[in-house]
Design a protein around this motif. Sequence first.
Motif, PDB file in Angstrom:
ATOM      1  N   PRO A 128       0.817  -1.217   0.000  1.00 32.64           N
ATOM      2  CA  PRO A 128       0.000   0.000   0.000  1.00 32.64           C
ATOM      3  C   PRO A 128       0.848   1.264   0.000  1.00 32.64           C
ATOM      4  N   LYS A 129       0.383   2.261  -0.717  1.00 34.79           N
ATOM      5  CA  LYS A 129       1.100   3.521  -0.862  1.00 34.79           C
ATOM      6  C   LYS A 129       0.816   4.449   0.328  1.00 34.79           C
ATOM      7  N   ILE A 130       1.637   5.502   0.408  1.00 31.99           N
ATOM      8  CA  ILE A 130       1.476   6.533   1.434  1.00 31.99           C
ATOM      9  C   ILE A 130       1.597   7.901   0.778  1.00 31.99           C
ATOM     10  N   LEU A 131       0.675   8.807   1.114  1.00 30.43           N
ATOM     11  CA  LEU A 131       0.766  10.208   0.725  1.00 30.43           C
ATOM     12  C   LEU A 131       1.111  11.032   1.955  1.00 30.43           C
ATOM     13  N   LEU A 132       2.158  11.840   1.866  1.00 29.75           N
ATOM     14  CA  LEU A 132       2.487  12.839   2.877  1.00 29.75           C
ATOM     15  C   LEU A 132       2.017  14.180   2.331  1.00 29.75           C
ATOM     16  N   ASP A 133       0.904  14.674   2.842  1.00 31.07           N
ATOM     17  CA  ASP A 133       0.215  15.845   2.305  1.00 31.07           C
ATOM     18  C   ASP A 133       0.570  17.066   3.154  1.00 31.07           C
ATOM     19  N   VAL A 134       1.651  17.743   2.780  1.00 28.28           N
ATOM     20  CA  VAL A 134       2.154  18.881   3.559  1.00 28.28           C
ATOM     21  C   VAL A 134       1.486  20.162   3.064  1.00 28.28           C
ATOM     22  N   LEU A 153       7.504   3.908   6.623  1.00 27.52           N
ATOM     23  CA  LEU A 153       7.614   4.344   5.227  1.00 27.52           C
ATOM     24  C   LEU A 153       8.559   3.486   4.412  1.00 27.52           C
ATOM     25  N   ASP A 154       9.631   2.996   5.023  1.00 28.08           N
ATOM     26  CA  ASP A 154      10.652   2.266   4.276  1.00 28.08           C
ATOM     27  C   ASP A 154      10.058   1.018   3.615  1.00 28.08           C
ATOM     28  N   GLY A 155      10.344   0.889   2.339  1.00 26.89           N
ATOM     29  CA  GLY A 155       9.844  -0.263   1.601  1.00 26.89           C
ATOM     30  C   GLY A 155       8.467  -0.074   1.016  1.00 26.89           C
ATOM     31  N   ARG A 156       7.815   1.051   1.327  1.00 28.86           N
ATOM     32  CA  ARG A 156       6.490   1.323   0.764  1.00 28.86           C
ATOM     33  C   ARG A 156       6.568   2.486  -0.217  1.00 28.86           C
ATOM     34  N   PRO A 157       5.747   2.478  -1.255  1.00 28.75           N
ATOM     35  CA  PRO A 157       5.726   3.614  -2.187  1.00 28.75           C
ATOM     36  C   PRO A 157       5.187   4.859  -1.481  1.00 28.75           C
TER      37      PRO A 157
END
Length: 290
Positions: free
Chosen positions: A92-98, A211-215
Amino acid sequence: MSSGTGLIDRFYQTGRRLRRMPLLRHATWFWTAAHLPIFAFLRLGQWPVRQKLARGLVWRIPGFFLRRDWENYEREAVGALIDWCRLPTARPKILLDVGSSVGPYSAVALFADHELETYAFEPDFESLRFAPQFCLYAPGSRLRCVHGFIADVQGDGETLAVAVQRTEAAMASAGRHPKLPLTCYRVLNGAGAEAIPKRSLDQLTDNGAGLDGRPVVLKIDVEGWELEVLRGAAELLRRVRPPVLLSVHPDVLPKLGHTTAEVGDYLRALGYQWKVVGVDHEEHWWCAPA
């Protein structure tokens, strides 16, 4: 969707179709008169209204938020994020929405990828409190909120998980929302900024934070403080190598002692290349590791 909310959605869609009919498209006098009662009715509650965005993506947001033309909101930048969200990945992906404001980009990502998780970072507490409502109809509970500035600062070792817990506890104990989901821009040198938490992405993700290893994709829209965020994320950018959807503000940067070229030089030094995917009141850069 209940029959009541289905009727509301059909009401909205019928209005949109009528608005686009050749004979009515230019009847400005009619739509000016009809706009206020129609949208006042739609904004009465949390019922979902369906809209089509860039790349054919359909989202549902509460009628409460129909105070701007979200269907045409920063379409090129939104489209670039949707394209990334639709890429097949093993994890699963992660968005960091700053600079999340009330959460439109977080909502786009959550609707584009039903497994993606998003972290919304926003210094204006009242705007951030609206993000869970904006994303209310996205499948699952995949939105996490962090109140405060993201900057180039030395932190106290607080982890991303702790920052989320503190924010959610503050949001749970806050009073009622303001009547309107107004956007309020908070800047590092602005009034009251000293009372708002300040953290760097490197501090929050120092131990990996899952986060490491994830898109991962990093979206930044901070009204001219782009370099401040990027400098505080140098290790994250070197280690995780996320693409960056960056809103660059050529008119504001000189007021803060920076230039667009300086932003580009910093990205280049980190091994990134970029292209401008859209220009409106700001430039939208899609930045990727070279």
